[in-house]
Design a protein around this motif. Structure first.
Motif, PDB file in Angstrom:
ATOM      1  N   TRP A  29      36.326  83.574   2.537  1.00  0.00           N
ATOM      2  CA  TRP A  29      36.228  82.475   1.576  1.00  0.00           C
ATOM      3  C   TRP A  29      35.689  81.219   2.266  1.00  0.00           C
ATOM      4  N   ARG A  30      36.130  80.986   3.498  1.00  0.00           N
ATOM      5  CA  ARG A  30      35.602  79.834   4.248  1.00  0.00           C
ATOM      6  C   ARG A  30      34.117  80.019   4.503  1.00  0.00           C
ATOM      7  N   LEU A  31      33.697  81.242   4.867  1.00  0.00           N
ATOM      8  CA  LEU A  31      32.292  81.519   5.115  1.00  0.00           C
ATOM      9  C   LEU A  31      31.451  81.205   3.878  1.00  0.00           C
ATOM     10  N   LEU A  32      31.866  81.678   2.718  1.00  0.00           N
ATOM     11  CA  LEU A  32      31.118  81.421   1.484  1.00  0.00           C
ATOM     12  C   LEU A  32      31.074  79.933   1.164  1.00  0.00           C
ATOM     13  N   ARG A  34      31.202  77.394   3.259  1.00  0.00           N
ATOM     14  CA  ARG A  34      30.324  76.671   4.178  1.00  0.00           C
ATOM     15  C   ARG A  34      28.859  77.034   3.963  1.00  0.00           C
ATOM     16  N   LEU A  35      28.575  78.251   3.487  1.00  0.00           N
ATOM     17  CA  LEU A  35      27.192  78.641   3.226  1.00  0.00           C
ATOM     18  C   LEU A  35      26.596  77.863   2.060  1.00  0.00           C
ATOM     19  N   PHE A  36      27.431  77.570   1.061  1.00  0.00           N
ATOM     20  CA  PHE A  36      26.935  76.887  -0.130  1.00  0.00           C
ATOM     21  C   PHE A  36      27.192  75.383  -0.104  1.00  0.00           C
ATOM     22  N   ASP A  37      28.061  74.930   0.790  1.00  0.00           N
ATOM     23  CA  ASP A  37      28.366  73.500   0.904  1.00  0.00           C
ATOM     24  C   ASP A  37      28.756  73.232   2.348  1.00  0.00           C
ATOM     25  N   ARG A  38      27.920  72.474   3.075  1.00  0.00           N
ATOM     26  CA  ARG A  38      28.158  72.261   4.508  1.00  0.00           C
ATOM     27  C   ARG A  38      29.389  71.416   4.791  1.00  0.00           C
ATOM     28  N   ASP A  39      29.903  70.709   3.771  1.00  0.00           N
ATOM     29  CA  ASP A  39      31.116  69.914   3.969  1.00  0.00           C
ATOM     30  C   ASP A  39      32.332  70.826   4.139  1.00  0.00           C
ATOM     31  N   GLU A  40      33.234  70.427   5.017  1.00  0.00           N
ATOM     32  CA  GLU A  40      34.423  71.227   5.272  1.00  0.00           C
ATOM     33  C   GLU A  40      35.409  71.146   4.114  1.00  0.00           C
ATOM     34  N   SER A  46      41.856  74.610   8.038  1.00  0.00           N
ATOM     35  CA  SER A  46      43.126  74.695   8.768  1.00  0.00           C
ATOM     36  C   SER A  46      43.684  76.110   8.743  1.00  0.00           C
ATOM     37  N   ALA A  47      43.552  76.801   7.584  1.00  0.00           N
ATOM     38  CA  ALA A  47      44.032  78.169   7.496  1.00  0.00           C
ATOM     39  C   ALA A  47      43.220  79.093   8.409  1.00  0.00           C
ATOM     40  N   SER A  48      41.907  78.856   8.477  1.00  0.00           N
ATOM     41  CA  SER A  48      41.050  79.685   9.326  1.00  0.00           C
ATOM     42  C   SER A  48      41.355  79.484  10.802  1.00  0.00           C
ATOM     43  N   VAL A  49      41.628  78.243  11.195  1.00  0.00           N
ATOM     44  CA  VAL A  49      42.002  77.972  12.590  1.00  0.00           C
ATOM     45  C   VAL A  49      43.257  78.746  12.963  1.00  0.00           C
ATOM     46  N   ALA A  50      44.229  78.756  12.054  1.00  0.00           N
ATOM     47  CA  ALA A  50      45.474  79.484  12.313  1.00  0.00           C
ATOM     48  C   ALA A  50      45.213  80.981  12.453  1.00  0.00           C
ATOM     49  N   VAL A  51      44.340  81.527  11.587  1.00  0.00           N
ATOM     50  CA  VAL A  51      44.027  82.955  11.638  1.00  0.00           C
ATOM     51  C   VAL A  51      43.332  83.313  12.949  1.00  0.00           C
ATOM     52  N   VAL A  52      42.346  82.508  13.326  1.00  0.00           N
ATOM     53  CA  VAL A  52      41.574  82.779  14.545  1.00  0.00           C
ATOM     54  C   VAL A  52      42.457  82.702  15.788  1.00  0.00           C
ATOM     55  N   VAL A 103      40.825  91.963  11.504  1.00  0.00           N
ATOM     56  CA  VAL A 103      40.819  90.500  11.371  1.00  0.00           C
ATOM     57  C   VAL A 103      39.921  89.889  12.448  1.00  0.00           C
ATOM     58  N   ARG A 104      40.066  90.391  13.658  1.00  0.00           N
ATOM     59  CA  ARG A 104      39.251  89.879  14.764  1.00  0.00           C
ATOM     60  C   ARG A 104      37.766  90.099  14.478  1.00  0.00           C
ATOM     61  N   ARG A 105      37.436  91.298  13.968  1.00  0.00           N
ATOM     62  CA  ARG A 105      36.043  91.604  13.668  1.00  0.00           C
ATOM     63  C   ARG A 105      35.523  90.716  12.537  1.00  0.00           C
ATOM     64  N   ALA A 106      36.369  90.432  11.555  1.00  0.00           N
ATOM     65  CA  ALA A 106      35.962  89.557  10.444  1.00  0.00           C
ATOM     66  C   ALA A 106      35.624  88.165  10.955  1.00  0.00           C
ATOM     67  N   ALA A 107      36.386  87.668  11.945  1.00  0.00           N
ATOM     68  CA  ALA A 107      36.128  86.342  12.512  1.00  0.00           C
ATOM     69  C   ALA A 107      34.782  86.320  13.244  1.00  0.00           C
ATOM     70  N   LEU A 108      34.491  87.385  14.003  1.00  0.00           N
ATOM     71  CA  LEU A 108      33.233  87.458  14.737  1.00  0.00           C
ATOM     72  C   LEU A 108      32.039  87.569  13.788  1.00  0.00           C
ATOM     73  N   VAL A 109      32.187  88.384  12.743  1.00  0.00           N
ATOM     74  CA  VAL A 109      31.115  88.536  11.754  1.00  0.00           C
ATOM     75  C   VAL A 109      30.851  87.210  11.041  1.00  0.00           C
ATOM     76  N   SER A 110      31.933  86.492  10.687  1.00  0.00           N
ATOM     77  CA  SER A 110      31.785  85.199  10.013  1.00  0.00           C
ATOM     78  C   SER A 110      31.010  84.216  10.874  1.00  0.00           C
ATOM     79  N   LYS A 111      31.283  84.240  12.179  1.00  0.00           N
ATOM     80  CA  LYS A 111      30.571  83.349  13.098  1.00  0.00           C
ATOM     81  C   LYS A 111      29.069  83.635  13.074  1.00  0.00           C
ATOM     82  N   LEU A 112      28.703  84.902  13.192  1.00  0.00           N
ATOM     83  CA  LEU A 112      27.292  85.276  13.202  1.00  0.00           C
ATOM     84  C   LEU A 112      26.598  84.890  11.904  1.00  0.00           C
ATOM     85  N   LEU A 113      27.214  85.227  10.766  1.00  0.00           N
ATOM     86  CA  LEU A 113      26.586  84.977   9.471  1.00  0.00           C
ATOM     87  C   LEU A 113      26.442  83.485   9.184  1.00  0.00           C
ATOM     88  N   LEU A 114      27.461  82.702   9.532  1.00  0.00           N
ATOM     89  CA  LEU A 114      27.391  81.264   9.273  1.00  0.00           C
ATOM     90  C   LEU A 114      26.323  80.600  10.132  1.00  0.00           C
TER      91      LEU A 114
END
Length: 442
Positions: A29-32, A34-40, A46-52, A103-114
């Motif tokens: 959800w964070r990836l989507l 940021r892709l459509f709106d560069r504003d945080e 904060s939820a993504s930081v906790a997950v990572v 979960v770890r793989r999802a974080a890495l994929v999100s980094k690449l795609l973003l």
């Protein structure tokens, strides 16, 4: 049979799987967003930081301004993590893959795609294009491809769009417009990164802008260096007995016993002169500069500074630039413009290859200073070389930043050990480095 309270209903995912699925959804959800709106979006961020962090990954993974190459350089444990991350994994289709690993793989994929698809709008600098190209190559490897070869169709189209947004090339092709540009560090960075793609009028105008900037910065630095001494006083040489060397204060002090109260005169029977002869052994300065993308300011400033010190009498200056390879630029050290045209900004970092070029230049350790400019996210074997060079008698000056802001990210591991060695990393305005070199030459 009555299920135990902790058991999941038939057909429902296990509690661990459900929690992992929720974490992956947060990242996607964070990836989507940021892709459509560069504003945080604060809640998603904060939820993504906790997950990572819970997955044992650095929070820097979420920063789209950090390239994957830079991330891997700072966190070597991720060096192979992105390779093949988008290819099918054993057990992924039937749900047998470990939930935490998904979960770890999802974080890495999100980094690449973003990093690859979150390009936004507006003009693009040459540095941003270079960063995007390195991330696109990482994405290709993540999809199971190699380092070489053409990008997939979508990535090729996106690259073409980024190039078309580089308006600088159009300006450089028009001499009238190019003449209106004011040289600045950000502009010079773009020109240095893009110089291999320019030709004809555009290349000539780019070179003129670089030379203008070099001249302007050189004037400022030359003023700071102007009072640098070329050597220490050689007291084995008798003072030359000429009026300009007369030490008037010492002469009066030594002849006070000849004061005549009656005449109210001081009778001088001996003159004292200042020693002005300098030692003739040339001081050797070896400047090693990391030319990776994060050190553009240092590359430009230190190239100019090296040329100024090279112009001082009895000073022997050598210049080495490196990324994964090292280049001896000493033959051009007197001309910073030519040095900058021969550099290739960007790429990884391997300081050991630069040390292999620098060490043979140390002929007289006690009369040599080694200035090493880098963010020190490097091979840690390099620390052994620093220790050996320092103990041989060479004055080692590690520098983390020599720009106008003084802001620099230095590897904490190297910072701590260089400080313990007695050679703390120097960070700040370039005037600090000028002061250190002047002290060495004094």
């Amino acid at each position: 049979m009555t299920p135990t309270p902790d058991a999941a209903p038939p057909g429902a995912p296990a509690p661990g799987d459900a929690a992992a699925a929720n974490r992956r959804q947060v990242l996607y959800w964070r990836l989507l967003a940021r892709l459509f709106d560069r504003d945080e979006q604060p809640a998603l961020e904060s939820a993504s930081v906790a997950v990572v962090e819970d997955a044992g990954l650095p929070a820097a993974l979420l920063d789209p301004s950090i390239t994957v190459d830079t991330l891997v350089q700072r966190f070597p444990e991720l060096s192979d993590a992105f390779d093949g991350v988008l290819t099918p994994h054993d057990g992924a289709d039937d749900g047998a893959e470990d939930p935490a690993e998904r979960v770890r793989r999802a974080a890495l994929v999100s980094k690449l795609l973003l990093n690859v698809f979150g390009t936004g709008t507006g003009d693009v600098t040459a540095g941003q294009l270079a960063d995007w190209q390195s991330d696109a190559a990482r994405l290709r490897r993540g999809m199971g491809g190699g380092d070489n070869g053409d990008l997939p169709g979508m990535l090729g189209e996106l690259e073409g769009e980024l190039v078309s947004r580089m308006r600088l090339r159009e300006v450089l092709a028009d001499s009238r417009l190019a003449a209106r540009l004011s040289p600045s560090m950000s502009l010079i960075e773009q020109l240095l990164r893009d110089k291999h793609n320019l030709s004809g009028t555009a290349l000539a105008n780019a070179k003129a802008l670089i030379r203008r900037y070099v001249t302007e910065v050189a004037e400022v630095l030359r003023t700071q260096v102007a009072k640098a001494s070329a050597g220490t006083i050689d007291r084995s040489v008798p003072p030359k007995r000429v009026f300009r060397n007369l030490d008037l204060d010492r002469t009066i002090w030594k002849n006070l016993t000849n004061w005549s109260p009656e005449d109210e005169r001081l009778y001088v029977d001996r003159l004292f002169y200042r020693r002005t002869a300098k030692r003739v052994t040339p001081a050797r300065i070896i400047v090693v500069v990391d030319q990776s993308g994060s050190m553009v300011d240092a590359m430009v400033n230190c190239t100019i500074l090296a040329s100024i010190f090279a112009g001082l009498p009895q000073t022997d200056v050598h210049l080495v630039a490196y990324d994964t390879r090292a280049l001896d630029l000493t033959p051009w050290v007197h001309d910073p413009f030519e040095v900058l045209l021969r550099t290739r900004l960007g790429g990884g970092t391997n300081g050991t290859v630069a040390m292999q070029l620098a060490r043979p230049k140390i002929a007289d350790p006690r009369n040599t200073v080694l200035v090493w400019i880098s963010d020190f996210y490097d091979n840690r074997i390099l620390m052994d070389d620093f220790t050996s060079v320092h103990r041989s008698g060479v004055k080692l000056i590690p520098v983390g930043s020599v720009n106008s802001s003084g802001n620099a990210s230095v590897d904490p591991w190297f910072r701590e050990r260089l400080k313990a060695l007695g050679t703390p990393v120097l960070s700040g305005h370039i005037s600090k480095l000028v002061h250190e070199l002047k002290t060495f030459l004094a």
